[in-house]
Design a protein around this motif. Structure first.
Motif, PDB file in Angstrom:
ATOM      1  N   SER A  24       0.966  -1.304  -0.081  1.00 50.28           N
ATOM      2  CA  SER A  24      -0.027  -0.167  -0.154  1.00 50.28           C
ATOM      3  C   SER A  24       0.933   1.180  -0.077  1.00 50.28           C
ATOM      4  O   SER A  24       2.104   1.117   0.285  1.00 50.28           O
ATOM      5  CB  SER A  24      -0.964  -0.129   1.227  1.00 50.28           C
ATOM      6  OG  SER A  24      -0.327  -0.038   2.246  1.00 50.28           O
ATOM      7  N   GLY A  25       0.341   2.405  -0.312  1.00 49.49           N
ATOM      8  CA  GLY A  25       0.905   3.503  -0.516  1.00 49.49           C
ATOM      9  C   GLY A  25       1.669   4.187   0.919  1.00 49.49           C
ATOM     10  O   GLY A  25       0.802   4.123   1.697  1.00 49.49           O
ATOM     11  N   ASN A  26       2.891   4.689   0.713  1.00 53.37           N
ATOM     12  CA  ASN A  26       3.566   5.308   1.725  1.00 53.37           C
ATOM     13  C   ASN A  26       4.039   6.473   1.297  1.00 53.37           C
ATOM     14  O   ASN A  26       4.029   6.798  -0.007  1.00 53.37           O
ATOM     15  CB  ASN A  26       4.205   4.425   2.983  1.00 53.37           C
ATOM     16  CG  ASN A  26       5.229   3.961   2.108  1.00 53.37           C
ATOM     17  OD1 ASN A  26       5.885   4.366   1.072  1.00 53.37           O
ATOM     18  ND2 ASN A  26       5.357   2.619   2.718  1.00 53.37           N
ATOM     19  N   THR A  27       4.791   7.348   1.934  1.00 53.25           N
ATOM     20  CA  THR A  27       5.370   8.720   1.431  1.00 53.25           C
ATOM     21  C   THR A  27       6.618   8.799   1.955  1.00 53.25           C
ATOM     22  O   THR A  27       7.081   8.529   3.200  1.00 53.25           O
ATOM     23  CB  THR A  27       4.623  10.039   1.836  1.00 53.25           C
ATOM     24  OG1 THR A  27       3.201   9.931   1.472  1.00 53.25           O
ATOM     25  CG2 THR A  27       5.304  11.203   1.455  1.00 53.25           C
ATOM     26  N   THR A  28       7.702   8.753   1.056  1.00 49.54           N
ATOM     27  CA  THR A  28       8.916   8.726   1.504  1.00 49.54           C
ATOM     28  C   THR A  28       9.629  10.338   1.392  1.00 49.54           C
ATOM     29  O   THR A  28       9.443  10.898   0.535  1.00 49.54           O
ATOM     30  CB  THR A  28       9.867   7.948   0.576  1.00 49.54           C
ATOM     31  OG1 THR A  28       9.386   6.531   0.801  1.00 49.54           O
ATOM     32  CG2 THR A  28      11.470   8.101   0.916  1.00 49.54           C
ATOM     33  N   PHE A  29      10.081  10.938   2.653  1.00 48.95           N
ATOM     34  CA  PHE A  29      10.672  12.094   2.283  1.00 48.95           C
ATOM     35  C   PHE A  29      12.301  12.127   2.420  1.00 48.95           C
ATOM     36  O   PHE A  29      12.833  11.180   2.942  1.00 48.95           O
ATOM     37  CB  PHE A  29      10.413  12.877   4.050  1.00 48.95           C
ATOM     38  CG  PHE A  29       8.857  13.036   4.176  1.00 48.95           C
ATOM     39  CD1 PHE A  29       7.894  12.273   4.207  1.00 48.95           C
ATOM     40  CD2 PHE A  29       8.390  14.463   4.207  1.00 48.95           C
ATOM     41  CE1 PHE A  29       6.514  12.636   4.303  1.00 48.95           C
ATOM     42  CE2 PHE A  29       7.334  14.889   4.369  1.00 48.95           C
ATOM     43  CZ  PHE A  29       6.062  14.044   4.546  1.00 48.95           C
ATOM     44  N   LEU A  30      12.669  13.023   1.423  1.00 50.29           N
ATOM     45  CA  LEU A  30      13.990  13.171   1.498  1.00 50.29           C
ATOM     46  C   LEU A  30      14.487  14.543   2.001  1.00 50.29           C
ATOM     47  O   LEU A  30      13.768  15.794   1.421  1.00 50.29           O
ATOM     48  CB  LEU A  30      14.669  13.447  -0.042  1.00 50.29           C
ATOM     49  CG  LEU A  30      14.217  12.055  -0.804  1.00 50.29           C
ATOM     50  CD1 LEU A  30      14.825  12.355  -2.372  1.00 50.29           C
ATOM     51  CD2 LEU A  30      14.869  10.808  -0.391  1.00 50.29           C
ATOM     52  N   ILE A  31      15.176  14.569   2.816  1.00 49.89           N
ATOM     53  CA  ILE A  31      15.562  15.864   3.697  1.00 49.89           C
ATOM     54  C   ILE A  31      16.848  16.001   3.820  1.00 49.89           C
ATOM     55  O   ILE A  31      17.845  15.336   4.632  1.00 49.89           O
ATOM     56  CB  ILE A  31      14.996  15.935   5.194  1.00 49.89           C
ATOM     57  CG1 ILE A  31      13.392  15.584   5.137  1.00 49.89           C
ATOM     58  CG2 ILE A  31      15.206  17.279   5.932  1.00 49.89           C
ATOM     59  CD1 ILE A  31      13.191  14.750   6.347  1.00 49.89           C
TER      60      ILE A  31
END
Ligand code: 2BA
Length: 107
Positions: A39-46
């Motif tokens: 299922s969808g998740n969100t990956t943050f690049l910081i």
């Protein structure tokens, strides 16, 4: 400098995004898919300086909730027969990787 990769449940993505923006972090969000639940998740690049990594992790933790999720699994019991079972798993808050950045340029 470090690159933080944080995998966040989609339901928490906007609160994490808001907290990071309010605190001056530059963020790129990528739509990703978990390999287990598919299922969808969100990956943050910081990208941030070493001394701000801990603050970013605190903010990500503040915006991410731990939750339980029921998953249906199919179990093959015998030839030509399948049983399904519901299993409760713990999901979240956030899965975080911190990588050293060798070089950072904006040209
Ligand atoms: P998914 O791979 O879809 O996993 C969703 C949740 O399912 C996981 O939540 C965990 O509770 C459970 N799970 C995953 N693999 C399992 C297994 N083999 N057996 C039983 N339960 C399992 P979280 O640990 O919070 O992970 C959320 C998402 O973070 C994952 O989604 C995946 O996209 C990412 N992630 C977690 N650990 C990772 C890692 N070591 N490397 C890369 N991505 C990771």
């Amino acid at each position: 400098m470090k690159l933080i990769m944080a995998i966040i449940n989609n339901d928490d993505a906007s609160s994490v995004s808001g907290l990071l923006a309010e605190n001056g972090f530059s963020v790129t969000k990528m739509a990703t898919t978990g390999g287990f639940l598919m299922s969808g998740n969100t990956t943050f690049l910081i990208g941030t300086s070493d001394n701000k990594v801990q603050r970013a992790i605190e903010l990500i933790g503040k915006g991410s909730r731990k939750r339980k999720q029921v998953v249906d699994t199919s179990v093959t019991a015998a030839p030509h027969s399948t049983m399904s079972a519901s299993v409760e798993i713990n999901v979240g808050g956030a899965t975080i990787f911190v990588l050293s950045v060798e070089r950072f340029e904006k040209v």
